[in-house]
Scaffold this motif. Structure first.
Motif, mmCIF file in Angstrom:
data_model
loop_
_atom_site.group_PDB
_atom_site.id
_atom_site.type_symbol
_atom_site.label_atom_id
_atom_site.label_comp_id
_atom_site.label_asym_id
_atom_site.label_seq_id
_atom_site.Cartn_x
_atom_site.Cartn_y
_atom_site.Cartn_z
ATOM 1 N N GLY A 26 0.781 -1.233 0.000
ATOM 2 C CA GLY A 26 0.000 0.000 0.000
ATOM 3 C C GLY A 26 0.808 1.275 0.000
ATOM 4 N N PHE A 27 2.127 1.159 -0.100
ATOM 5 C CA PHE A 27 2.986 2.339 -0.176
ATOM 6 C C PHE A 27 4.285 1.938 -0.866
ATOM 7 N N THR A 28 5.074 2.946 -1.225
ATOM 8 C CA THR A 28 6.341 2.681 -1.913
ATOM 9 C C THR A 28 7.385 2.317 -0.866
ATOM 10 N N PHE A 29 7.490 1.033 -0.617
ATOM 11 C CA PHE A 29 8.298 0.497 0.474
ATOM 12 C C PHE A 29 9.747 1.000 0.432
ATOM 13 N N SER A 30 10.322 1.042 -0.743
ATOM 14 C CA SER A 30 11.743 1.367 -0.862
ATOM 15 C C SER A 30 12.053 2.825 -0.557
ATOM 16 N N ASN A 31 11.034 3.643 -0.351
ATOM 17 C CA ASN A 31 11.240 5.060 -0.040
ATOM 18 C C ASN A 31 11.405 5.344 1.452
ATOM 19 N N TYR A 32 11.152 4.322 2.299
ATOM 20 C CA TYR A 32 11.043 4.583 3.732
ATOM 21 C C TYR A 32 11.964 3.710 4.571
ATOM 22 N N SER A 53 16.202 3.243 4.092
ATOM 23 C CA SER A 53 15.326 2.878 2.978
ATOM 24 C C SER A 53 15.985 1.904 1.995
ATOM 25 N N VAL A 54 17.289 2.040 1.791
ATOM 26 C CA VAL A 54 17.960 1.123 0.869
ATOM 27 C C VAL A 54 18.776 0.065 1.613
ATOM 28 N N GLY A 55 18.677 0.087 2.931
ATOM 29 C CA GLY A 55 19.288 -0.970 3.718
ATOM 30 C C GLY A 55 20.741 -0.771 4.058
ATOM 31 N N GLY A 56 21.286 0.385 3.719
ATOM 32 C CA GLY A 56 22.708 0.585 3.946
ATOM 33 C C GLY A 56 23.073 0.956 5.362
ATOM 34 N N ALA A 57 22.092 1.371 6.148
ATOM 35 C CA ALA A 57 22.376 1.796 7.513
ATOM 36 C C ALA A 57 21.388 1.146 8.467
ATOM 37 N N THR A 58 21.912 0.667 9.575
ATOM 38 C CA THR A 58 21.079 0.051 10.599
ATOM 39 C C THR A 58 21.487 0.584 11.961
ATOM 40 N N ASN A 59 20.583 0.477 12.907
ATOM 41 C CA ASN A 59 20.890 0.855 14.283
ATOM 42 C C ASN A 59 20.017 0.036 15.219
ATOM 43 N N TYR A 60 20.533 -0.167 16.438
ATOM 44 C CA TYR A 60 19.876 -1.041 17.396
ATOM 45 C C TYR A 60 19.941 -0.441 18.791
ATOM 46 N N ILE A 61 18.978 -0.820 19.622
ATOM 47 C CA ILE A 61 19.128 -0.472 21.025
ATOM 48 C C ILE A 61 20.243 -1.340 21.601
ATOM 49 N N LYS A 76 10.810 -7.548 -2.503
ATOM 50 C CA LYS A 76 9.681 -8.318 -1.962
ATOM 51 C C LYS A 76 8.863 -7.521 -0.954
ATOM 52 N N ASN A 77 9.269 -6.271 -0.700
ATOM 53 C CA ASN A 77 8.561 -5.415 0.264
ATOM 54 C C ASN A 77 8.470 -6.071 1.641
ATOM 55 N N THR A 78 9.586 -6.574 2.087
ATOM 56 C CA THR A 78 9.615 -7.200 3.407
ATOM 57 C C THR A 78 10.786 -6.662 4.237
ATOM 58 N N VAL A 79 10.574 -6.632 5.528
ATOM 59 C CA VAL A 79 11.633 -6.308 6.479
ATOM 60 C C VAL A 79 11.640 -7.410 7.526
ATOM 61 N N PHE A 98 6.620 2.185 10.192
ATOM 62 C CA PHE A 98 7.284 3.240 9.447
ATOM 63 C C PHE A 98 6.470 4.520 9.627
ATOM 64 N N GLN A 99 7.053 5.639 9.240
ATOM 65 C CA GLN A 99 6.367 6.921 9.349
ATOM 66 C C GLN A 99 6.327 7.595 7.990
ATOM 67 N N ARG A 100 5.190 8.158 7.682
ATOM 68 C CA ARG A 100 5.029 8.904 6.435
ATOM 69 C C ARG A 100 4.345 10.224 6.764
ATOM 70 N N SER A 101 4.997 11.302 6.420
ATOM 71 C CA SER A 101 4.464 12.653 6.693
ATOM 72 C C SER A 101 4.108 12.817 8.164
ATOM 73 N N GLY A 102 4.955 12.273 9.018
ATOM 74 C CA GLY A 102 4.760 12.420 10.451
ATOM 75 C C GLY A 102 3.754 11.460 11.060
ATOM 76 N N MET A 103 3.101 10.649 10.244
ATOM 77 C CA MET A 103 2.108 9.706 10.754
ATOM 78 C C MET A 103 2.724 8.315 10.853
ATOM 79 N N PRO A 104 2.634 7.686 12.033
ATOM 80 C CA PRO A 104 3.169 6.324 12.176
ATOM 81 C C PRO A 104 2.161 5.291 11.696
ATOM 82 N N TYR A 105 2.689 4.246 11.098
ATOM 83 C CA TYR A 105 1.873 3.110 10.690
ATOM 84 C C TYR A 105 2.406 1.870 11.394
ATOM 85 N N TRP A 106 1.477 1.048 11.888
ATOM 86 C CA TRP A 106 1.833 -0.121 12.679
ATOM 87 C C TRP A 106 1.177 -1.377 12.127
#
Length: 116
Positions: A26-32, A53-61, A76-79, A98-106
């Motif tokens: 329902g959204f352009t996965f690779s943009n976020y 968005s392209v997987g080059g950077a990650t971070n963890y608690i 495949k639009n999967t994480v 993810f967040q789009r325009s300040g709105m979180p999606y869960w």
């Protein structure tokens, strides 16, 4: 419409492994950038891992560094979240986000229980 569907949770013994997946639509996965959160009983939801968005950077608690690995497949639009050396304190409901325009999606979440 936007959909995030988590899977892969379950009951595992301490020291075990699980791999969570989140299928996005329902959204352009690779943009976020995508994130995994978790919420343990009686605790606030906390950010566990994030991937760019392209997987080059990650971070963890800090509590999961060296044990968890976040990855994504933009074709495949999967994480995913590979969780190794699981501990009882990792028990929680895990959510894809993810967040789009300040709105979180869960997503609806997937339960992970680490217990002997």
């Amino acid at each position: 419409q936007v959909q995030l569907v988590e899977s892969g949770g379950g009951l595992v013994q301490p020291g075990g492994s699980l791999r969570l997946s989140c299928a996005a639509s329902g959204f352009t996965f690779s943009n976020y950038a995508m994130t995994w959160y978790r919420q343990a009983p009686g605790k606030e939801r906390e950010l566990v891992a994030v991937i760019s968005s392209v997987g080059g950077a990650t971070n963890y608690i800090s509590s999961v560094k060296g044990r968890f690995t976040i990855s994504r497949d933009n074709a495949k639009n999967t994480v995913s979240l590979q969780m190794n050396s699981l501990k009882p304190e990792d028990t929680a409901v895990y959510y894809c986000n993810f967040q789009r325009s300040g709105m979180p999606y869960w997503g609806q979440g997937t339960q992970v229980t680490v217990s002997s």
